[in-house]
Motif scaffolding. Structure first.
Motif, PDB file in Angstrom:
ATOM      1  N   TYR A 104       0.858  -1.163   0.000  1.00 36.30           N
ATOM      2  CA  TYR A 104       0.000   0.000   0.000  1.00 36.30           C
ATOM      3  C   TYR A 104       0.905   1.226   0.000  1.00 36.30           C
ATOM      4  O   TYR A 104       2.086   1.135   0.316  1.00 36.30           O
ATOM      5  N   GLN A 106       0.969   5.736   0.770  1.00 31.83           N
ATOM      6  CA  GLN A 106       0.288   6.920   1.272  1.00 31.83           C
ATOM      7  C   GLN A 106       1.125   8.142   0.953  1.00 31.83           C
ATOM      8  O   GLN A 106       2.263   8.268   1.425  1.00 31.83           O
ATOM      9  N   ASN A 129      -3.079  12.372   1.508  1.00 30.82           N
ATOM     10  CA  ASN A 129      -3.941  11.356   0.895  1.00 30.82           C
ATOM     11  C   ASN A 129      -4.160  10.179   1.828  1.00 30.82           C
ATOM     12  O   ASN A 129      -3.393   9.970   2.768  1.00 30.82           O
ATOM     13  N   GLN A 130      -5.206   9.420   1.543  1.00 30.00           N
ATOM     14  CA  GLN A 130      -5.426   8.195   2.296  1.00 30.00           C
ATOM     15  C   GLN A 130      -4.500   7.094   1.791  1.00 30.00           C
ATOM     16  O   GLN A 130      -4.014   7.142   0.656  1.00 30.00           O
ATOM     17  N   ARG A 131      -4.266   6.125   2.656  1.00 27.19           N
ATOM     18  CA  ARG A 131      -3.478   4.974   2.241  1.00 27.19           C
ATOM     19  C   ARG A 131      -4.273   4.187   1.203  1.00 27.19           C
ATOM     20  O   ARG A 131      -5.474   3.949   1.374  1.00 27.19           O
ATOM     21  N   GLU A 132      -3.575   3.776   0.131  1.00 31.45           N
ATOM     22  CA  GLU A 132      -4.264   3.090  -0.951  1.00 31.45           C
ATOM     23  C   GLU A 132      -3.519   1.812  -1.336  1.00 31.45           C
ATOM     24  O   GLU A 132      -2.300   1.708  -1.202  1.00 31.45           O
ATOM     25  N   TRP A 174       1.435  -4.556   9.597  1.00 30.50           N
ATOM     26  CA  TRP A 174       2.006  -3.518   8.743  1.00 30.50           C
ATOM     27  C   TRP A 174       3.496  -3.364   9.033  1.00 30.50           C
ATOM     28  O   TRP A 174       3.933  -3.474  10.170  1.00 30.50           O
TER      29      TRP A 174
END
Length: 113
Positions: free
Chosen positions: A35, A37, A41-44, A103
């Motif tokens: 992922y 970030q 911004n949001q984590r994607e 994570w």
């Protein structure tokens, strides 16, 4: 102690390549991937690979990034080619097992001339 250790980030010019690695101390992983970030911004999701080997990519990276997994080393890789400035972000490794979701600490990727 569960650990995901990421490496391979850095500064690269547009059009360049980097390879990220994530070594996991977790076993019986069902899904593992990357992922990212960017500031504000949001984590994607970038790319994930499931136990059977199927992969899933964000539309923005299809054709440029490749995720792979070395089961013997319990390591997942993200080969990133044709990098763009908009790929700049902190990239995080994520692993999901029956015990939970984990994570890594993140690795910075900066694409700039």
């Amino acid at each position: 102690q569960v650990q995901l250790v990421e490496s391979g980030g850095g500064l690269v010019q547009p059009g360049g390549s980097l390879r990220l690695s994530c070594a996991a101390s977790i076993f019986s992983i069902n899904v593992i991937g990357w992922y990212r970030q960017a500031p504000g911004n949001q984590r994607e999701l970038v790319a994930v690979i499931v136990r059977g080997g199927s992969t899933n990519y964000a539309d923005s990276v299809k054709g440029r990034f490749t995720i792979s997994r070395d089961n013997a080393k319990n390591t997942v890789y993200l080969q990133m080619n044709s990098l763009k400035p908009e790929d700049t972000a902190v990239y995080y490794c994520n692993a999901v097992s029956a015990m939970g979701s984990y994570w890594g600490q993140g690795t910075q990727v900066t694409v700039s001339s």
